[in-house]
Design a protein around this motif. Structure first.
Motif, PDB file in Angstrom:
ATOM      1  N   ARG A 197       7.543  -6.157  50.345  1.00 28.99           N
ATOM      2  CA  ARG A 197       6.559  -6.459  49.798  1.00 28.99           C
ATOM      3  C   ARG A 197       5.974  -6.002  48.333  1.00 28.99           C
ATOM      4  O   ARG A 197       6.019  -4.693  47.741  1.00 28.99           O
ATOM      5  CB  ARG A 197       5.397  -6.397  50.342  1.00 28.99           C
ATOM      6  CG  ARG A 197       3.543  -6.217  50.528  1.00 28.99           C
ATOM      7  CD  ARG A 197       2.905  -6.461  52.074  1.00 28.99           C
ATOM      8  NE  ARG A 197       3.394  -4.904  52.081  1.00 28.99           N
ATOM      9  CZ  ARG A 197       2.188  -4.154  52.347  1.00 28.99           C
ATOM     10  NH1 ARG A 197       0.842  -4.220  52.310  1.00 28.99           N
ATOM     11  NH2 ARG A 197       2.773  -3.217  52.940  1.00 28.99           N
ATOM     12  N   PRO A 198       5.734  -6.378  47.176  1.00 27.76           N
ATOM     13  CA  PRO A 198       5.502  -5.728  45.990  1.00 27.76           C
ATOM     14  C   PRO A 198       3.928  -4.743  46.420  1.00 27.76           C
ATOM     15  O   PRO A 198       2.676  -5.352  46.704  1.00 27.76           O
ATOM     16  CB  PRO A 198       4.922  -7.135  44.935  1.00 27.76           C
ATOM     17  CG  PRO A 198       5.103  -8.438  45.625  1.00 27.76           C
ATOM     18  CD  PRO A 198       5.642  -7.894  46.628  1.00 27.76           C
ATOM     19  N   ARG A 237       4.026  -4.568  38.830  1.00 30.84           N
ATOM     20  CA  ARG A 237       3.777  -4.446  40.646  1.00 30.84           C
ATOM     21  C   ARG A 237       5.125  -3.740  40.524  1.00 30.84           C
ATOM     22  O   ARG A 237       6.101  -3.821  39.894  1.00 30.84           O
ATOM     23  CB  ARG A 237       4.034  -6.068  40.810  1.00 30.84           C
ATOM     24  CG  ARG A 237       2.501  -6.810  40.896  1.00 30.84           C
ATOM     25  CD  ARG A 237       2.860  -7.883  42.143  1.00 30.84           C
ATOM     26  NE  ARG A 237       3.552  -9.103  41.068  1.00 30.84           N
ATOM     27  CZ  ARG A 237       3.673  -9.834  41.675  1.00 30.84           C
ATOM     28  NH1 ARG A 237       3.283 -11.229  42.569  1.00 30.84           N
ATOM     29  NH2 ARG A 237       4.777 -10.979  41.122  1.00 30.84           N
ATOM     30  N   PHE A 238       5.079  -2.962  42.176  1.00 25.82           N
ATOM     31  CA  PHE A 238       6.643  -2.191  42.139  1.00 25.82           C
ATOM     32  C   PHE A 238       6.928  -2.215  43.129  1.00 25.82           C
ATOM     33  O   PHE A 238       6.344  -3.064  44.652  1.00 25.82           O
ATOM     34  CB  PHE A 238       6.390  -0.745  42.028  1.00 25.82           C
ATOM     35  CG  PHE A 238       5.956  -0.182  40.814  1.00 25.82           C
ATOM     36  CD1 PHE A 238       6.827   0.349  40.007  1.00 25.82           C
ATOM     37  CD2 PHE A 238       4.292  -0.469  40.575  1.00 25.82           C
ATOM     38  CE1 PHE A 238       6.817   0.714  38.441  1.00 25.82           C
ATOM     39  CE2 PHE A 238       4.265   0.270  39.410  1.00 25.82           C
ATOM     40  CZ  PHE A 238       5.097   0.680  38.648  1.00 25.82           C
ATOM     41  N   TRP A 287      10.084  -3.251  39.574  1.00 23.58           N
ATOM     42  CA  TRP A 287       9.557  -2.993  38.413  1.00 23.58           C
ATOM     43  C   TRP A 287       8.934  -4.433  37.777  1.00 23.58           C
ATOM     44  O   TRP A 287      10.116  -4.880  37.227  1.00 23.58           O
ATOM     45  CB  TRP A 287       9.276  -2.083  37.748  1.00 23.58           C
ATOM     46  CG  TRP A 287       8.629  -2.798  36.376  1.00 23.58           C
ATOM     47  CD1 TRP A 287       7.030  -1.803  36.780  1.00 23.58           C
ATOM     48  CD2 TRP A 287       9.104  -1.649  35.245  1.00 23.58           C
ATOM     49  NE1 TRP A 287       6.835  -2.109  35.353  1.00 23.58           N
ATOM     50  CE2 TRP A 287       7.336  -1.822  34.353  1.00 23.58           C
ATOM     51  CE3 TRP A 287       9.639  -1.820  33.927  1.00 23.58           C
ATOM     52  CZ2 TRP A 287       7.254  -1.431  33.179  1.00 23.58           C
ATOM     53  CZ3 TRP A 287       9.266  -1.962  32.374  1.00 23.58           C
ATOM     54  CH2 TRP A 287       7.913  -1.760  32.659  1.00 23.58           C
ATOM     55  N   GLU A 288       7.247  -5.350  37.763  1.00 28.29           N
ATOM     56  CA  GLU A 288       7.274  -5.963  37.557  1.00 28.29           C
ATOM     57  C   GLU A 288       6.064  -5.986  36.886  1.00 28.29           C
ATOM     58  O   GLU A 288       5.104  -5.482  37.024  1.00 28.29           O
ATOM     59  CB  GLU A 288       7.340  -7.332  38.673  1.00 28.29           C
ATOM     60  CG  GLU A 288       7.711  -8.214  38.833  1.00 28.29           C
ATOM     61  CD  GLU A 288       7.667  -8.437  40.398  1.00 28.29           C
ATOM     62  OE1 GLU A 288       7.064 -10.099  40.218  1.00 28.29           O
ATOM     63  OE2 GLU A 288       7.728  -8.112  41.381  1.00 28.29           O
ATOM     64  N   LYS A 289       6.767  -5.766  35.291  1.00 26.03           N
ATOM     65  CA  LYS A 289       5.647  -5.211  34.176  1.00 26.03           C
ATOM     66  C   LYS A 289       3.647  -6.831  34.498  1.00 26.03           C
ATOM     67  O   LYS A 289       4.119  -7.734  34.346  1.00 26.03           O
ATOM     68  CB  LYS A 289       5.662  -5.343  33.329  1.00 26.03           C
ATOM     69  CG  LYS A 289       5.276  -4.920  32.014  1.00 26.03           C
ATOM     70  CD  LYS A 289       5.003  -4.382  30.564  1.00 26.03           C
ATOM     71  CE  LYS A 289       4.246  -3.635  29.086  1.00 26.03           C
ATOM     72  NZ  LYS A 289       3.297  -2.535  29.765  1.00 26.03           N
TER      73      LYS A 289
END
Length: 124
Positions: A97-98, A86-87, A20-22
């Motif tokens: 791939r996000p 993004r996940f 996870w990218e916040k």
């Protein structure tokens, strides 16, 4: 006394690793800036029509959800998940791939008065 969280049988389903990218906002060029990646556990399912409708993105492209990721609300980090995050889910996309969320919903657990964030569902 704290309110019980997810039942053990649901917690045991959370075996899929997700990166996870916040989203931290946008830069001067309108591109999203993301925080450092964090690995979390969840379970995922193919999306069923549970009320999430298709919508149009910023470019006018129609998007329909394909998958739902389920996270425990016991982790305070997931309560801050947002559509711009993004996940990366290798179990769904082997190319790593996000993917961006279409919807993020928090469901409350017992006593169902919105004081116990029981589960966070991310539709991709």
């Amino acid at each position: 006394m704290p309110i019980p969280s997810l039942p053990v049988e649901i917690r045991e389903l959370m075996t899929v690793e997700v990166t996870w990218e916040k989203s931290l906002g946008k830069d001067g060029y309108g591109q999203h800036i993301y925080d450092n990646p964090v690995t979390l556990k969840c379970w995922w399912e193919a999306h069923s029509s549970g009320g999430v409708e298709a919508h149009r993105d910023e470019r006018g492209t129609m998007i329909e959800p394909q998958y739902d990721l389920y996270f425990t609300g016991d982790d305070p980090r997931v309560r801050g998940m947002a559509v711009a995050d993004r996940f990366t889910v290798p179990a769904i996309d082997a190319s790593n791939r996000p993917l961006q969320a279409i919807r993020v919903a928090t469901f409350a657990g017992p006593p169902f008065d919105n004081s116990n964030p029981w589960m966070v569902v991310v539709s991709l």
